[in-house]
Design a protein around this motif. Sequence first.
Motif, short mmCIF file in Angstrom:
data_model
loop_
_atom_site.label_atom_id
_atom_site.label_comp_id
_atom_site.label_asym_id
_atom_site.label_seq_id
_atom_site.Cartn_x
_atom_site.Cartn_y
_atom_site.Cartn_z
N PHE A 339 63.20 66.16 57.79
CA PHE A 339 62.67 64.52 57.62
C PHE A 339 61.88 64.18 56.30
CE2 PHE A 339 58.94 64.92 60.35
CZ PHE A 339 58.66 64.21 59.64
N SER A 400 69.48 57.59 59.79
CA SER A 400 68.02 57.01 59.20
C SER A 400 67.46 55.84 59.78
CB SER A 400 68.12 57.31 57.78
OG SER A 400 69.08 55.92 56.57
N THR A 413 64.25 59.97 56.56
CA THR A 413 65.35 60.26 56.10
C THR A 413 65.32 61.55 57.36
OG1 THR A 413 66.07 59.25 54.13
CG2 THR A 413 67.30 60.82 54.16
N ILE A 414 66.55 61.83 57.98
CA ILE A 414 66.01 63.11 58.82
C ILE A 414 67.75 64.37 58.48
CG2 ILE A 414 66.52 64.08 61.22
CD1 ILE A 414 65.69 61.20 62.08
#
Length: 415
Positions: A339, A400, A413-414
Amino acid sequence: MKHNPFTSKTYQETWLKYFAKQKTNKRFQCLENLSFIKHRFLPYYINAGKNMTNGITYSVNPSKTDLKNHGVVIYDVPDYCDTSSTSKNESLKIHKVAQYKGFLADLSQVDSFEDYLQNTLNAKSRNKFRSTLKKFENCFDVTYKYYYGAIDKEDYHIMMTDFKNLVENRYGDLKIDTSLIREWPFYEELVYKMLHEKKAMIISINIAGKPISMSLGFLSETALVGAVKAFDTNYYKFNVGHIEISKFIEWCIAHNKRILDFSKGEYEYKTKWTNTKYLYNCHVVYNNSSVTSKIIGFLLVKYFELKQYLRDKKINLLVAKARFALKNIGTSKQQKLPFKIQSIQGEITNNDYQLTSLDEEVRHYPFLKRIVMDGLYQKPESYSNIKLFKSTDSIGGKPSFVVMGSKSKYLITIF
């Protein structure tokens, strides 16, 4: 230790019930206050409690010589246990094998927690502790609960279930196999009895009524001895372990306990908060006038010296990690996905993000909670101000999140 909780009738009888089934316990008149069981295969005896106690103390009766051709092992004897009276009995020999370092806080010269803080921690550590405590109590709805004395059975069951969950999660995070879970039925029965006898106490640090850190200690007349502790690592930045220690010290001073014994094992929090060090030894006791007893004693000494050598080389830790890995082969695991965290400005729109719950999202993305808590530590504010928003469109199947408070706003944010 006067009135040692680990040699009490309740402790020894409960331990024998769970770990010495169908075995007859034995007492030696020359070793007072202790019960023993015979090793399953080998010709020697082990003290009730074995290595599950946090400090066995006992006395020697030099006028008794009933050891005969036996060998005896007494685990985890602190070096402040005085066995000098054996010098009056030429046939009774005690060989001490150093095992672990022990640490305790001597509170006999202080009247308050602030006194102890001033005398033990340096200025930098004191300031950091006070600052972190203030952050912690300002950010969360914190309560401190002490279990000591009579307790309702149903409340006790709920409390011990919470405690067990913390232990399981903590050792799961460390990826270390622990016998504590297998031993939990023993602790459930034992602690209930000893709480009522005021020979045990549990402290629980709660956030919004939910425990995030718990510790069990056993009580003698003058000391509290730490035994089992666990905490939710999502709150790691807030040093809840150190806060818990401060509450233990406050409790000990208020209840006239002159010693807070952190027991065996060397960890950073112990070296910081304690003012006295000692050693735990394994005592191998044998009859010097019996060839059989002397041989048994010699072999036992060499065995425990070898165990300590392997422990010094950290082999025990490698074994615990290997056991954990083997036990968890084939189990499904929630992986920590990569992330990125970015500060953001401006407003977010309902078209792109919708309000969600952190408790709901951590079911699928457990690492989110640690991110949010670490962010709260960096920019403290009430946790009730924090809102979590989830993207309506996913990137590569991954959502996200926007974390929004009155003092910070950032995007997770992943990938």
